[in-house]
Design a protein around this motif. Structure first.
Motif, mmCIF file in Angstrom:
data_model
loop_
_atom_site.group_PDB
_atom_site.id
_atom_site.type_symbol
_atom_site.label_atom_id
_atom_site.label_comp_id
_atom_site.label_asym_id
_atom_site.label_seq_id
_atom_site.Cartn_x
_atom_site.Cartn_y
_atom_site.Cartn_z
ATOM 1 N N HIS A 101 68.369 32.205 59.469
ATOM 2 C CA HIS A 101 67.961 33.543 59.036
ATOM 3 C C HIS A 101 66.634 33.966 59.643
ATOM 4 O O HIS A 101 66.350 35.155 59.771
ATOM 5 C CB HIS A 101 67.868 33.592 57.510
ATOM 6 N N LYS A 102 65.797 32.991 60.046
ATOM 7 C CA LYS A 102 64.506 33.327 60.647
ATOM 8 C C LYS A 102 64.636 33.687 62.123
ATOM 9 O O LYS A 102 63.696 34.176 62.733
ATOM 10 C CB LYS A 102 63.526 32.161 60.481
ATOM 11 N N ALA A 145 65.390 41.918 63.490
ATOM 12 C CA ALA A 145 65.385 42.987 62.494
ATOM 13 C C ALA A 145 66.001 44.257 63.067
ATOM 14 O O ALA A 145 65.813 44.594 64.230
ATOM 15 C CB ALA A 145 63.959 43.259 62.036
ATOM 16 N N THR A 178 67.314 41.483 56.601
ATOM 17 C CA THR A 178 66.690 41.415 57.923
ATOM 18 C C THR A 178 67.544 42.133 58.961
ATOM 19 O O THR A 178 67.041 42.900 59.789
ATOM 20 C CB THR A 178 66.484 39.952 58.359
ATOM 21 N N LEU A 219 59.210 40.826 56.005
ATOM 22 C CA LEU A 219 59.646 39.689 55.194
ATOM 23 C C LEU A 219 59.051 39.751 53.792
ATOM 24 O O LEU A 219 59.708 39.370 52.814
ATOM 25 C CB LEU A 219 59.239 38.378 55.876
#
Length: 248
Positions: A117-118, A122, A162, A169
């Protein structure tokens, strides 16, 4: 001694939630291994989750990172979905729930370690109505999953927002804790109505997780989280195997 063990487990879970995430991967299977039926353990775990998220909401609100309107828009379908998910959980057999939980634990553990997910890019931050409607549909199913088993739902919310919202965040986390708090409350009501909550264990666990979160937030400032993840890997794999082959 059981209450003491649950309190200590709560401290560990709260600590891990701050350092790496996934504290429910410890508390939920531990409650089952301590002798609670799966549905009761699931309902009892929600008390600690409520306590954590209420504190987090207050913290984000104090810091000025909060969008009530957008958060509520996502929380409503999640709340409806959580009722469906919790109802499935209270009617499912212990053996089937334990096996599903053991598989989910391994999947979420992989997400915690590799953090996919990181790595997501975006989206643009414009909030068009098609995006909003799409998010509401997604968050209904987020609620179903959260009401059913909860573990790892934070990663799903972070990845979704995201990709779709383009928010920072910090803002995403503020939305996450609000949505989780709202649907956890509705799921908790379902478990309470069905008599699937052990209040003594739940309040003890909530006290432990609150203390653990405090200790974890202080520790995170000075140290990394790699060694915490190593401990989490060993503990979760061991409990997942034990749950998968557990007969009730």
């Amino acid at each position: 001694m059981t209450l003491l063990a649950i309190f200590v487990a709560g401290i560990g879970a709260g600590f891990i939630n701050v350092m790496a995430g996934g504290g429910s991967l410890l508390t939920l299977p531990l409650l089952i291994l301590f002798g609670l039926p799966s549905a009761v353990a699931n309902g009892t775990n929600r008390i600690a989750l409520m306590a954590q998220n209420i504190v987090a909401i207050a913290s984000f609100r104090k810091g000025g990172y909060f969008d009530w309107k957008f958060s509520t828009m996502l929380a409503i379908p999640a709340l409806i979905g959580s009722i469906v998910g919790a109802q499935i959980a209270v009617t499912m057999s212990n053996d089937l729930f334990n096996r599903i939980l053991s598989i989910v634990m391994i999947v979420v553990l992989v997400i915690i370690v590799w953090k996919p997910h990181k790595r997501l890019s975006a989206a643009s931050e414009g909030q068009t109505w098609p995006k909003r409607i799409g998010l509401m549909v997604i968050f209904f199913f987020v609620g179903v999953y959260g009401g059913f088993i909860q573990a790892g739902v934070g990663f799903i919310i972070i990845a979704t927002l995201t990709l779709v919202s383009g928010l920072s965040l910090v803002n995403i986390n503020s939305i996450k804790v609000f949505v989780v708090a709202i649907y956890t409350l509705s799921a908790l009501v379902v478990f309470i109505v069905n008599g699937q909550v052990h209040w003594g264990y739940g309040l003890t666990l909530a006290a432990g997780t609150s203390l653990g979160a405090l200790l974890g937030s202080r520790f995170a400032v000075k140290h990394g989280d790699k060694w915490v993840q190593r401990i989490l890997i060993v503990a979760v794999v061991a409990m997942a195997v034990r749950l998968f082959f557990k007969t009730v």
